[in-house]
Scaffold this active site. Structure first.
Site, PDB file in Angstrom:
ATOM      1  N   ALA A 178     -37.910   7.402   0.504  1.00 13.29           N
ATOM      2  CA  ALA A 178     -37.222   7.646   1.916  1.00 13.29           C
ATOM      3  C   ALA A 178     -36.273   8.857   1.771  1.00 13.29           C
ATOM      4  CB  ALA A 178     -36.366   6.118   2.404  1.00 13.29           C
ATOM      5  N   CYS A 179     -35.805   9.462   3.028  1.00 14.58           N
ATOM      6  CA  CYS A 179     -35.108  10.633   3.129  1.00 14.58           C
ATOM      7  C   CYS A 179     -33.863  10.306   2.426  1.00 14.58           C
ATOM      8  CB  CYS A 179     -34.989  11.073   4.374  1.00 14.58           C
ATOM      9  SG  CYS A 179     -33.576  11.160   5.356  1.00 14.58           S
ATOM     10  N   LEU A 180     -33.337  11.455   1.818  1.00 12.58           N
ATOM     11  CA  LEU A 180     -32.208  11.201   1.219  1.00 12.58           C
ATOM     12  C   LEU A 180     -30.693  10.625   1.988  1.00 12.58           C
ATOM     13  CD1 LEU A 180     -32.325  14.274  -1.079  1.00 12.58           C
ATOM     14  CD2 LEU A 180     -32.560  11.895  -1.824  1.00 12.58           C
ATOM     15  N   SER A 182     -30.692   8.442   3.995  1.00 12.46           N
ATOM     16  CA  SER A 182     -30.689   7.029   4.003  1.00 12.46           C
ATOM     17  C   SER A 182     -29.869   6.498   2.959  1.00 12.46           C
ATOM     18  CB  SER A 182     -32.125   6.497   3.897  1.00 12.46           C
ATOM     19  OG  SER A 182     -32.619   6.633   2.582  1.00 12.46           O
TER      20      SER A 182
END
Length: 279
Positions: A178-180, A182
């Site tokens: 997941a994108c950082l 998050s």
């Protein structure tokens, strides 16, 4: 050999891809988008597929490298989209619907690239399991007319992994990503330094042998999430001392281990009963 249910989903996916004629794929290099891109290439041919990868502070550098390597191996057209989402107030200040604004930015730019290449259809790798959590970004994707063929064909995450293994894709067993952003709790401002610190912390844990991990950054406190089976190994193996030392070197004042273990969307747990969680 795949079962009949998965075979029927594969056939539906092939039919959908064929109907597009050409497609641009939002390609992160993760499990889902890699399968989608591979299937698109096999169905439509390399000349009718364009992979586009967004590169920003939100994306681990290793993921971008893997995306580039895969496209080179498959002989696919590949474009990198360099973005600076943190210049936008509604992204940087990290409200509960931050993902909506970020996805509007990213997929809006992806649409522009696809259009410039003469491609009408833009697709992402969302699957059915993505419908089960609070994902404001999904609203932006829908508003922009982005297609989700895996989801439409009925693929779950387990289906994606099963077909990936059938096709011999290295990503079949790749941990979920997941994108950082998050990793930063809602309401806490996101900065490049915080994202780089999280990336470095997770890379250190990966190198220590923990494949699935999240380091949630609560200001100066690091909250480590590991699968329950790995928590015992983490403690028994004495990793906690080494990890605590390294994460403090990176700038965290406190290092904790979440006893509930790894779970996707753990930062959304504070939204229960919140108005955002109903959207």
């Amino acid at each position: 050999m795949m079962d009949e249910l998965l075979q029927s989903k594969v056939e539906k996916l092939q039919t959908l891809l064929t109907s597009y004629g050409q497609v641009a794929v939002a390609f992160s290099g993760g499990v889902d988008s890699t399968l989608l891109l591979k299937m698109a290439r096999d169905v439509l041919g390399e000349e009718r597929v364009l992979a586009i990868t967004a590169r920003s502070d939100f994306v681990p550098a290793g993921d971008v490298r893997e995306a580039q390597e895969f496209c080179q191996q498959e002989g696919l057209r590949h474009q990198l989209l360099v973005l600076e989402p943190l210049i936008y107030y509604d992204v940087r200040t990290n409200p509960a619907d931050r993902c909506y604004f970020c996805k509007r930015l990213v997929f809006g730019k992806l649409r522009e690239i696809a259009g410039a290449a003469g491609i009408v259809h833009l697709a992402d790798g969302s699957n059915l399991d993505d419908l089960g959590d609070y994902r404001p970004g999904a609203k932006a994707v829908k508003e922009l007319g982005v297609l989700s063929p895996l989801q439409e064909a009925g693929f779950t995450k387990a289906d994606v992994r099963a077909l990936s293994a059938e096709l011999g894709l290295k990503t079949a067993a790749k941990p979920s990503a997941a994108c950082l952003a998050s990793r930063i709790p809602y309401g806490e401002e996101i900065t490049p330094a915080k994202l780089k610190r999280v990336e470095a912390a997770e890379n250190f844990l990966h190198e220590a042998g923990f494949a699935q991990v999240r380091v949630r950054s609560h200001h100066d406190l690091a909250r480590i999430e590991l699968p329950p089976a790995d928590i015992t190994a983490f403690i028994a193996g004495g990793h906690y001392e080494q990890v605590a030392h390294r994460l403090k070197e990176l700038g965290f004042a406190y290092v904790t281990l979440d006893l509930e273990g790894y779970r996707t969307g753990s930062l959304n747990e504070v939204l229960k009963g919140n108005e955002y969680a109903q959207k």
